[in-house]
Structure formats: C-alpha cells, structure tokens
Scaffold this active site. Structure first.
Site, PDB file in Angstrom:
ATOM      1  N   HIS A   1      19.547  25.748  20.282  1.00  0.00           N
ATOM      2  CA  HIS A   1      20.993  25.663  20.513  1.00  0.00           C
ATOM      3  C   HIS A   1      21.664  25.367  19.167  1.00  0.00           C
ATOM      4  O   HIS A   1      21.963  24.228  18.825  1.00  0.00           O
ATOM      5  CB  HIS A   1      21.312  24.579  21.551  1.00  0.00           C
ATOM      6  CG  HIS A   1      22.703  24.668  22.113  1.00  0.00           C
ATOM      7  ND1 HIS A   1      22.974  24.812  23.468  1.00  0.00           N
ATOM      8  CD2 HIS A   1      23.914  24.652  21.508  1.00  0.00           C
ATOM      9  CE1 HIS A   1      24.285  24.863  23.658  1.00  0.00           C
ATOM     10  NE2 HIS A   1      24.889  24.768  22.472  1.00  0.00           N
TER      11      HIS A   1
ATOM     12  N   GLN B   1      24.209  17.824  20.072  1.00  0.00           N
ATOM     13  CA  GLN B   1      25.523  17.315  20.454  1.00  0.00           C
ATOM     14  C   GLN B   1      25.461  15.970  21.182  1.00  0.00           C
ATOM     15  O   GLN B   1      26.466  15.277  21.263  1.00  0.00           O
ATOM     16  CB  GLN B   1      26.246  18.358  21.310  1.00  0.00           C
ATOM     17  CG  GLN B   1      26.541  19.625  20.516  1.00  0.00           C
ATOM     18  CD  GLN B   1      27.224  20.692  21.345  1.00  0.00           C
ATOM     19  OE1 GLN B   1      26.573  21.543  21.935  1.00  0.00           O
ATOM     20  NE2 GLN B   1      28.544  20.649  21.415  1.00  0.00           N
TER      21      GLN B   1
ATOM     22  N   ASN C   1      20.681  29.964  22.496  1.00  0.00           N
ATOM     23  CA  ASN C   1      22.052  29.819  22.981  1.00  0.00           C
ATOM     24  C   ASN C   1      23.024  30.590  22.088  1.00  0.00           C
ATOM     25  O   ASN C   1      23.010  30.417  20.862  1.00  0.00           O
ATOM     26  CB  ASN C   1      22.447  28.340  22.967  1.00  0.00           C
ATOM     27  CG  ASN C   1      23.889  28.124  23.397  1.00  0.00           C
ATOM     28  OD1 ASN C   1      24.200  28.239  24.578  1.00  0.00           O
ATOM     29  ND2 ASN C   1      24.768  27.849  22.450  1.00  0.00           N
ATOM     30  N   GLU C   2      23.854  31.400  22.709  1.00  0.00           N
ATOM     31  CA  GLU C   2      24.935  32.115  22.009  1.00  0.00           C
ATOM     32  C   GLU C   2      24.493  32.734  20.684  1.00  0.00           C
ATOM     33  O   GLU C   2      24.999  32.355  19.610  1.00  0.00           O
ATOM     34  CB  GLU C   2      26.142  31.199  21.809  1.00  0.00           C
ATOM     35  CG  GLU C   2      26.784  30.809  23.128  1.00  0.00           C
ATOM     36  CD  GLU C   2      28.123  30.108  22.988  1.00  0.00           C
ATOM     37  OE1 GLU C   2      28.502  29.742  21.853  1.00  0.00           O
ATOM     38  OE2 GLU C   2      28.807  29.936  24.009  1.00  0.00           O
TER      39      GLU C   2
HETATM   40  C1  BGC Z   1      28.410  26.130  22.805  1.00  0.00           C
HETATM   41  C2  BGC Z   1      28.523  24.636  22.913  1.00  0.00           C
HETATM   42  C3  BGC Z   1      29.941  24.215  22.594  1.00  0.00           C
HETATM   43  C4  BGC Z   1      30.868  24.829  23.624  1.00  0.00           C
HETATM   44  C5  BGC Z   1      32.336  24.483  23.446  1.00  0.00           C
HETATM   45  C6  BGC Z   1      29.601  26.882  23.288  1.00  0.00           C
HETATM   46  O1  BGC Z   1      29.999  27.681  22.237  1.00  0.00           O
HETATM   47  O2  BGC Z   1      27.203  26.587  23.336  1.00  0.00           O
HETATM   48  O3  BGC Z   1      27.585  24.066  22.040  1.00  0.00           O
HETATM   49  O4  BGC Z   1      30.090  22.839  22.539  1.00  0.00           O
HETATM   50  O5  BGC Z   1      30.758  26.222  23.611  1.00  0.00           O
HETATM   51  O6  BGC Z   1      32.811  24.931  22.221  1.00  0.00           O
END
Ligand code: BGC
Length: 403
Positions: free
Chosen positions: A121, A24, A165-166
């Site tokens: 990520h 990002q 991440n997530e």
């Molecule tokens: C993610 C980020 C994303 C943010 C806002 C999260 O889901 O880890 O990469 O930019 O939320 O949407």
C-alpha cells in the site's frame, strides 16, 4: 435510483467492513521510503506538512481496532502488511514481523472479522527505493520473492489478498514519492509508464505466487477510480485522458479473482481537459468535490472494462470534521452500490475508508475515520457513523435520508 428506505440487496457473504493501510496507522515505519521522504519534508512536487510519527500506534493497538470493528457489526477488515518490516534488508526476512502479521490474521478471525490482506500500500523498503524502485532491474521479481515470503501470514484463513493498492496512483508518486510530477490544477498527472508497466508485471507475478501459497486465496488489486465525466462533446477526450490513468490498470485485472474499486469523487472533463471543482460545490477536507454518486459510476465503468471479474468496493469515504456529512455521503454511496447490484453488476463487498482517522500521506488534518484517535493517548472513540455503518451490516436497511 432506488428509494432511500430500500433494503440493501447484498448477497450472502457480502463483505462488510472498513479498510486501513499499515503506514497510515501503525506508526514508526522507519524502514520505509515514505518515512525517509517525510523526514525531508517531502519534495517540490509534493509537500509533507507533518511526518507520520506514531500514527495511530496500531502496530501495538491492532487488537483494540479489531475489537471495535467487530463490536460495531463489521464482518470484514482490510489491512496491509508492511514490506519494509517483513524484509528490512534485501533478502533478509524478519520472522518476528511475519509472526506479528500472522497474529493479526488470527486475531481478526477470532473476532469474527474476515481479513483482507493488502501486500503493498504505497510504501516500499528503503533499500528497494535506493536501488531504483520499480524501474530498476529485477524489481518485480523482488516483489514476487517478498510475496512468497508472506506465506506464513496468508496461507490459511485469508480469503482475499490485494497485491498492490492503487497502482495507478503508485505509478504517479507512491513508490518513489519524489518522482511525482507537479500536480496539475485539475485532474491527475500522467502515471510514469515504466513504473506502471513494472507494477503490472509485479501484480501478475504476485498473483501466481499467492496461488502457489494457497489456491483458495482470491487474488486481486485495487484501482483508484476518478469517475471521469465528459461534458457534451468531450467524450473522446475524456476516454483518452482516462485510459493511461485508469483503464490500463483495470485491463491488467482481467484474469483476476476480483477487482477492488476505490472511489471518492468525480472528475469532469471539458473540451480543454479536466475541470476544477466548481466554486459553488461543497468540498471535503481533501478539497475534493462532495460527490457520493462517484462510486456508482466507478462500479459501472470498472465492470465495463473487466467483464466477468467480480467487484469489491475496497475504499470509499470522505474526509470531514462533520460526521453527519459522512453518514449522508455514505448513504448516497450505498444507494449507488445497491442500484448497481439491482442492475446485475456483480458487487461482492463494501469496505469503507477508513476505520480510523489516520496519516493522510503528509498530514493528519483530512479525517477519513469512522473512529477518532487521540494523537497523544491513542484513545479510540467511534464516531456516530461507525455505529450506523456497522449496524447496517445486520439490518441491511438504509433509513430514509435525514431520518
Ligand atoms: C488510498 C489511501 C488514502 C485514501 C484517501 C486512497 O488513495 O489508498 O491510502 O488515504 O485514498 O486519500
């Protein structure tokens, strides 16, 4: 609820920072699956309005980013390292990319920023996507091998590592974006069970691999928490809806050193399932309901599932062009964090999303940053919220809302 002028009851060592992700902000992440996805304009399930291009050019300008964060008062910086750069071809590791990320770790430490390093990520190397992504044979073991290869980056000076991440969002569309199913009118699509299982396996292998690099590193992962709120009578339905989208990934964190809580808004669930954002609700630039209290709900729900595992808010924030709404939102969120701490919930840190305005997975329009970035000159300009939030790390006093 605590009064707004309350001192923030953060324990010693509380992480106070901001978060970013490589794809990002770095720019030109050309060897990743996402770059290739963007060049095609996305997929039917997920349109891409514009490609990431140079992003914030943080691959070259990370020193400026860290100078700003440290100068603003933050003590912690969460950033991710890019698998696609470290292992550009299967089994070939780039010493130059590893050295780059090591310089970032050292640069953070020199500035008094404790680095939290995310290993994955959302993006994967193109070769990994082309061989079938997370559900192909041996995928988790390939991730484990990459994690072992990151030893020169994380071996010393890194206290916290976030493996993935997530994973719950990655299991919907993150790792192989075109696998994402059509977005429903409200709520989230169902994660792909096979991808989710592979990510859990990858996390557990990575946990061992990181500990083998250094037993001192605190390992965890960060789960997206949608703060499901059941309307009366819809409690069972909401729990059943939430379980595959969130709880299975929280349950997988039970043996971890910490769990990352990532929260932005809520999802209300009625007798027929998730409800759309009400017409009269304030919306952010992502279309999500403006709901600062979400993080309190997310912390409490996560604590219920993971038991004794300490919690760190690894992302929380708002996409807005009106920075005063960011301060208002974050004031509300921090009051929730403080209230959770006062209720005995073991919260160890708050890292805001995001340090910079950045590439929001398909578009630059939703601006989450504490710091604005000129897309042509890459000049960074901290917004008032950046000085306000950074300064709270020292004062630990939340001013009365509106004052
Ligand atoms: C993610 C980020 C994303 C943010 C806002 C999260 O889901 O880890 O990469 O930019 O939320 O949407």
């Amino acid at each position: 609820m605590i009064p707004p002028s309350h001192a923030l009851p953060f324990p010693d060592g509380f992480l106070w920072g901001a978060s970013t992700a490589a794809h990002q902000i770095e720019g030109n992440n050309t060897n990743s699956d996402w770059w290739e996805f963007e060049q095609r304009g996305g997929s039917a399930a997920m349109g891409v309005a514009e490609p990431s291009g140079d992003a914030a050019d943080s691959y070259h300008r990370w020193r400026e980013d860290m100078d700003l964060l440290a100068g603003l008062g933050f003590t912690d910086y969460r950033f991710s390292i890019e698998w696609a750069r470290i292992e550009p071809a299967e089994g070939q590791f780039s010493r130059a990319a590893l050295a780059h990320y090591r310089r970032m770790v050292e640069g953070a430490l020199e500035r008094g920023l404790r680095p939290m390093v995310t290993l994955h990520h959302f993006t994967v190397p193109r070769w990994f996507a082309e061989r079938g992504g997370w559900t192909a044979d041996g995928a988790a073991a390939l991730f484990e091998r990459y994690v072992t290869a990151t030893a020169p980056v994380i071996r010393t000076g890194v206290r916290h590592v976030c493996t993935i991440n997530e994973p719950n969002i990655a299991a919907i569309f993150g790792a192989v974006p075109e696998s994402g199913t059509e977005a429903p009118a409200a709520g989230l699509p169902l994660p792909d069970k096979a991808v989710g299982d592979a990510l859990i396996e990858a996390h557990h292998l990575a946990r061992v691999a990181v500990k083998a690099i250094s037993a001192d590193i605190q390992v965890g992962w960060s789960v997206a928490n949608l703060s499901y709120q059941a309307l009366p009578g819809a409690e069972e339905l909401a729990a059943a809806y939430r379980h595959p989208r969130e709880d299975v990934f929280l349950e997988a964190a039970r043996g971890d050193d910490w769990i990352g809580v990532q929260s932005y808004t809520r999802t209300r669930v009625g007798p027929d399932g998730p409800l759309p954002v009400p017409d009269d609700a304030e919306r952010t630039l992502t279309g999500w309901e403006y709901y600062p209290r979400a993080v309190g709900h997310a912390l409490r729900h996560t604590a219920e599932i993971v038991g004794a595992v300490p919690l760190i808010v690894t992302e929380n924030g708002i996409a807005t062009g009106d920075d005063s709404r960011r301060i208002d939102y974050t004031t509300g969120a921090l009051m929730e964090v403080a209230a959770a701490l006062e209720d005995g919930i073991d919260v160890r840190g708050y890292l805001h999303w995001s340090a910079l305005d950045n590439y929001e997975w398909g578009s630059y329009k939703p601006t989450f940053g504490l710091i604005a970035v000129d897309p042509h000159t890459f000049e960074r300009t901290p917004k008032p919220s950046a000085a306000w939030l950074g300064g709270l790390g020292r004062s630990r006093m939340l001013p009365r809302a509106g004052s």
